[in-house]
Design a protein around this motif. Sequence first.
Motif, PDB file in Angstrom:
ATOM      1  N   LYS A 151      48.887  40.613  41.986  1.00 26.30           N
ATOM      2  CA  LYS A 151      47.477  40.766  42.361  1.00 26.30           C
ATOM      3  C   LYS A 151      47.376  41.685  43.570  1.00 26.30           C
ATOM      4  CE  LYS A 151      44.730  37.202  42.353  1.00 26.30           C
ATOM      5  NZ  LYS A 151      44.144  35.877  42.692  1.00 26.30           N
ATOM      6  N   ALA A 152      46.505  42.683  43.472  1.00 29.06           N
ATOM      7  CA  ALA A 152      46.358  43.659  44.547  1.00 29.06           C
ATOM      8  C   ALA A 152      44.887  43.970  44.786  1.00 29.06           C
ATOM      9  CB  ALA A 152      47.109  44.945  44.203  1.00 29.06           C
TER      10      ALA A 152
ATOM     11  N   TYR B 186      43.314  57.719  42.463  1.00 24.38           N
ATOM     12  CA  TYR B 186      44.729  58.095  42.314  1.00 24.38           C
ATOM     13  C   TYR B 186      45.640  56.949  42.731  1.00 24.38           C
ATOM     14  CZ  TYR B 186      49.178  60.523  42.942  1.00 24.38           C
ATOM     15  OH  TYR B 186      50.508  60.882  42.875  1.00 24.38           O
ATOM     16  N   ASN B 187      45.418  56.412  43.909  1.00 27.76           N
ATOM     17  CA  ASN B 187      46.303  55.338  44.375  1.00 27.76           C
ATOM     18  C   ASN B 187      46.083  54.043  43.600  1.00 27.76           C
ATOM     19  OD1 ASN B 187      48.349  54.518  46.487  1.00 27.76           O
ATOM     20  ND2 ASN B 187      46.786  52.952  46.759  1.00 27.76           N
ATOM     21  N   ALA B 188      44.843  53.768  43.207  1.00 23.57           N
ATOM     22  CA  ALA B 188      44.581  52.580  42.391  1.00 23.57           C
ATOM     23  C   ALA B 188      45.390  52.653  41.097  1.00 23.57           C
ATOM     24  CB  ALA B 188      43.097  52.459  42.080  1.00 23.57           C
TER      25      ALA B 188
ATOM     26  N   MET C  89      44.168  44.542  39.760  1.00 18.31           N
ATOM     27  CA  MET C  89      43.851  45.338  40.942  1.00 18.31           C
ATOM     28  C   MET C  89      42.349  45.317  41.150  1.00 18.31           C
ATOM     29  SD  MET C  89      43.848  47.798  43.312  1.00 18.31           S
ATOM     30  CE  MET C  89      45.451  48.585  43.439  1.00 18.31           C
ATOM     31  N   VAL C  90      41.900  44.700  42.247  1.00 14.19           N
ATOM     32  CA  VAL C  90      40.485  44.725  42.597  1.00 14.19           C
ATOM     33  C   VAL C  90      40.245  45.988  43.416  1.00 14.19           C
ATOM     34  CG1 VAL C  90      38.599  43.559  43.797  1.00 14.19           C
ATOM     35  CG2 VAL C  90      40.326  42.207  42.587  1.00 14.19           C
TER      36      VAL C  90
ATOM     37  N   LYS D   6      43.679  46.421  33.904  1.00 18.09           N
ATOM     38  CA  LYS D   6      44.179  45.818  35.143  1.00 18.09           C
ATOM     39  C   LYS D   6      43.257  46.071  36.332  1.00 18.09           C
ATOM     40  CE  LYS D   6      49.062  46.879  34.038  1.00 18.09           C
ATOM     41  NZ  LYS D   6      50.301  47.462  34.615  1.00 18.09           N
ATOM     42  N   ILE D   7      42.406  47.103  36.232  1.00 17.09           N
ATOM     43  CA  ILE D   7      41.610  47.535  37.387  1.00 17.09           C
ATOM     44  C   ILE D   7      40.198  46.976  37.307  1.00 17.09           C
ATOM     45  CG2 ILE D   7      40.744  49.511  38.688  1.00 17.09           C
ATOM     46  CD1 ILE D   7      43.096  51.142  37.608  1.00 17.09           C
TER      47      ILE D   7
END
Length: 223
Positions: A66-67, A76-78, A91-92, A116-117
Amino acid sequence: MNIFKSHSGGKDNPLMQYVVNNSLREHPALKKLRLRTMEHSLNFIMVASEQSQLMANLARLIKAKKAIEIGVYTGYNALSIALALPDDGRMVACDVSEEFTNMGKPFWKEAGVEHKIDLRLQPALKTLDDLLAAGEAETYDFIFIDADKVNYDNYYEKSLQLLRKGGIIAIDNVLWSGKVVNPAEDDLDTKCIDKLNKKLHKDVRINISMLTVGDGLTLAFKI
């Protein structure tokens, strides 16, 4: 004083390009998103690819599931962190710009990580409060802070509540092009970053490393 990223201040630096040429391993969708972002006028605020890879490797190292990312820009980083999470990872992603985040969505899909995002288009403090209200304190493994500097300390405190012991908070722009060495009296952003840097140095709740990668990156490891 020159704090540089490989795609902006360091793009003409042979040593910086040597680092990238001999270490960067980009997923094809990541590379496409980076190149797409470079067409945008604000591309210099994108997380440097070498820094993003470091953070993704840290997420893998601690087996993050979980991030949270506070400040997404084009994503890009997400995408980089989402690729490092397991298939059932989450990923929130916190931002307020639909325009910028829409640039990244096709590449999230291409990479097979859009599920996931969890993109939250509202003030990040509201999203962090929502997560805490939902009972998610101490359940996140990795959190990246890269948004408005005036709220850096607020983001840090709420992130620390959401982070599990042994988790990592990565804080971007902690050197702020060197301006933190002698903040101008009327420069609120620099003063807020400098204040948080000094606070983190003495914070007994964490172990820290401040790195000179990109525009300065602090890694805070929750004790």
